[in-house]
Design a protein around this motif. Sequence first.
Motif, PDB file in Angstrom:
ATOM      1  N   LEU A  25      43.015   0.757  19.215  1.00 25.08           N
ATOM      2  CA  LEU A  25      43.530   0.058  20.393  1.00 25.08           C
ATOM      3  C   LEU A  25      44.915   0.594  20.744  1.00 25.08           C
ATOM      4  O   LEU A  25      45.852   0.485  19.946  1.00 25.08           O
ATOM      5  CB  LEU A  25      43.601  -1.451  20.129  1.00 25.08           C
ATOM      6  CG  LEU A  25      42.273  -2.113  19.722  1.00 25.08           C
ATOM      7  CD1 LEU A  25      42.505  -3.552  19.290  1.00 25.08           C
ATOM      8  CD2 LEU A  25      41.285  -2.065  20.883  1.00 25.08           C
ATOM      9  N   TRP A  27      47.164  -0.460  22.841  1.00 25.73           N
ATOM     10  CA  TRP A  27      48.233  -1.463  22.925  1.00 25.73           C
ATOM     11  C   TRP A  27      48.754  -1.832  21.537  1.00 25.73           C
ATOM     12  O   TRP A  27      49.969  -2.041  21.355  1.00 25.73           O
ATOM     13  CB  TRP A  27      47.755  -2.711  23.669  1.00 25.73           C
ATOM     14  CG  TRP A  27      46.714  -3.527  22.952  1.00 25.73           C
ATOM     15  CD1 TRP A  27      45.363  -3.426  23.085  1.00 25.73           C
ATOM     16  CD2 TRP A  27      46.949  -4.581  21.990  1.00 25.73           C
ATOM     17  NE1 TRP A  27      44.720  -4.336  22.266  1.00 25.73           N
ATOM     18  CE2 TRP A  27      45.666  -5.065  21.591  1.00 25.73           C
ATOM     19  CE3 TRP A  27      48.084  -5.168  21.452  1.00 25.73           C
ATOM     20  CZ2 TRP A  27      45.512  -6.093  20.666  1.00 25.73           C
ATOM     21  CZ3 TRP A  27      47.928  -6.187  20.520  1.00 25.73           C
ATOM     22  CH2 TRP A  27      46.668  -6.648  20.132  1.00 25.73           C
ATOM     23  N   LYS A 125      37.056  -9.633  19.910  1.00 23.24           N
ATOM     24  CA  LYS A 125      37.808 -10.428  20.893  1.00 23.24           C
ATOM     25  C   LYS A 125      39.154  -9.774  21.174  1.00 23.24           C
ATOM     26  O   LYS A 125      40.188 -10.447  21.263  1.00 23.24           O
ATOM     27  CB  LYS A 125      37.995 -11.856  20.370  1.00 23.24           C
ATOM     28  CG  LYS A 125      36.687 -12.636  20.240  1.00 23.24           C
ATOM     29  CD  LYS A 125      36.924 -14.067  19.821  1.00 23.24           C
ATOM     30  CE  LYS A 125      35.611 -14.841  19.775  1.00 23.24           C
ATOM     31  NZ  LYS A 125      35.027 -15.044  21.122  1.00 23.24           N
ATOM     32  N   SER A 126      39.114  -8.479  21.365  1.00 19.82           N
ATOM     33  CA  SER A 126      40.356  -7.730  21.548  1.00 19.82           C
ATOM     34  C   SER A 126      41.196  -8.222  22.732  1.00 19.82           C
ATOM     35  O   SER A 126      42.410  -8.385  22.602  1.00 19.82           O
ATOM     36  CB  SER A 126      40.050  -6.240  21.708  1.00 19.82           C
ATOM     37  OG  SER A 126      41.240  -5.515  21.923  1.00 19.82           O
ATOM     38  N   PRO A 127      40.600  -8.484  23.933  1.00 22.84           N
ATOM     39  CA  PRO A 127      41.434  -8.969  25.049  1.00 22.84           C
ATOM     40  C   PRO A 127      42.144 -10.284  24.728  1.00 22.84           C
ATOM     41  O   PRO A 127      43.290 -10.487  25.143  1.00 22.84           O
ATOM     42  CB  PRO A 127      40.421  -9.138  26.186  1.00 22.84           C
ATOM     43  CG  PRO A 127      39.296  -8.218  25.837  1.00 22.84           C
ATOM     44  CD  PRO A 127      39.200  -8.269  24.343  1.00 22.84           C
ATOM     45  N   GLU A 130      45.014  -9.525  22.335  1.00 20.41           N
ATOM     46  CA  GLU A 130      46.058  -8.814  23.064  1.00 20.41           C
ATOM     47  C   GLU A 130      46.890  -9.760  23.924  1.00 20.41           C
ATOM     48  O   GLU A 130      48.100  -9.565  24.095  1.00 20.41           O
ATOM     49  CB  GLU A 130      45.434  -7.725  23.940  1.00 20.41           C
ATOM     50  CG  GLU A 130      46.462  -6.902  24.698  1.00 20.41           C
ATOM     51  CD  GLU A 130      45.833  -5.823  25.570  1.00 20.41           C
ATOM     52  OE1 GLU A 130      46.578  -5.061  26.215  1.00 20.41           O
ATOM     53  OE2 GLU A 130      44.581  -5.746  25.609  1.00 20.41           O
ATOM     54  N   SER A 131      46.242 -10.806  24.451  1.00 22.92           N
ATOM     55  CA  SER A 131      46.942 -11.759  25.330  1.00 22.92           C
ATOM     56  C   SER A 131      47.990 -12.577  24.579  1.00 22.92           C
ATOM     57  O   SER A 131      48.942 -13.076  25.194  1.00 22.92           O
ATOM     58  CB  SER A 131      45.932 -12.714  25.979  1.00 22.92           C
ATOM     59  OG  SER A 131      45.024 -12.012  26.793  1.00 22.92           O
TER      60      SER A 131
END
Length: 440
Positions: A25, A27, A125-127, A130-131
Amino acid sequence: MNTAITSRYVAEYDALAPTLPGQSLLWLQQLRRNALAKFSANGFPSPREEEWRYTNVSAIEKKLFTPSLNQLSNQVDANWLKTQQLADAWSVVLINGYFSIEYSQLEGLPESIVIMSIADALVKKSPLVESYAGQAVNHQEHGFVAFNTAYFTDGVLVHVPAKQVLTKPIQLLHIVTQADAMATTRTVILVDELAEAQVIETFVGLDNSYLTDAVTEVFVGKAAYLTLTKMQIESEKAYHFGGTYVRQAKDARFTHHNFAFGGLLARCDIHTDLDQASECELNGLYLGVKRQHIDNHTRINHLKPHAISREMYKGVLDDRAKGVFQGRVIVAEDAQKTDSQMNNRNLLLSDDAEADTKPQLEIYADDVKCGHGVTVGQLDEKSIFYLQSRCVDEETARNMLTFAFANEMVDKIKIKSLHDKVLEQVLVRFPQEGVEKDWL
């Protein structure tokens, strides 16, 4: 700063990085690299930093701790493990910094509730991760947060969806079994709007020297309620940093109970940001004996109007132990009608014990009700004399008064299995001998 140890950690990072979760990833790669740069430049915190002036972590810098790369070696005795797991709670077990599905007990967990390792969450559940990752605390906070951000090996994602009310608490049981190990975990707890949950973080370890660096980011949604308890009972040879960083939405309620009993040198940060009409309660008890050094650092940021915060920390220190409490309440200019009270009480049982306490109020609004109180002292001789006049010998009188002082914080725990576990640890570690269970 011990540049030699810092340089060794940084030099070995490239070899370690491929084993860390989420390296595909972009980010997260950038987040880790930025944190590594921060750690490389500044190392672990120094007493020259104001918020670390009472705590010298140079002992940690004299030793190179290593992560456990072979997860197959992360085994624990099943019978011993049962003594650490709470009855009537879902149990999430992390061993040497890694989530263990083998030892965790999640039977009966509602399907809507998400509990998984951070390693899995970064894939599935990467998004979502990241949030929230890095939003409640910035790696610039200090060296231990930067170190954790760069090096965390695993952790836990807990997500309680809107309007869900959990009927049992969730225990996050952190165990370190290996000597010279470095257990770095990152936990994200999300309690959405109108949801309610109870989470218990327990830190234990075998009789070894090791380093725990655990960061927990908490997000309490609108009108949600979270009770988070931390019980730190590390090995008496261990070093511990645990940071809990909280963001509360409008009308959110957050209660934290912090029990610091173990570790040779232990530091706990609890920082929370309060939105409009939110409520925060911070309770703490620290018991120090021998040459223990236990540091508690709290920060409550009142950002919006009508928020309420209450804080009570107590310390009992014997032998050559040192306890530190730094409590800071910040009331922003827009946070009118803030109601905040902070108290720290310290009981010294030895002439060589030490308590350093520094309460701070920073108030930028003009319509608030804020106050703080601090005491450092020994047992009241008049109270001892009173008990002696009631046919109680002096030693028992001192023990009774000391226990009563500490037990006020234990009695705030409403979960029976947790209350009994905390009480058990108080009795095991109590600085005075002769405390009887029939006093309870």
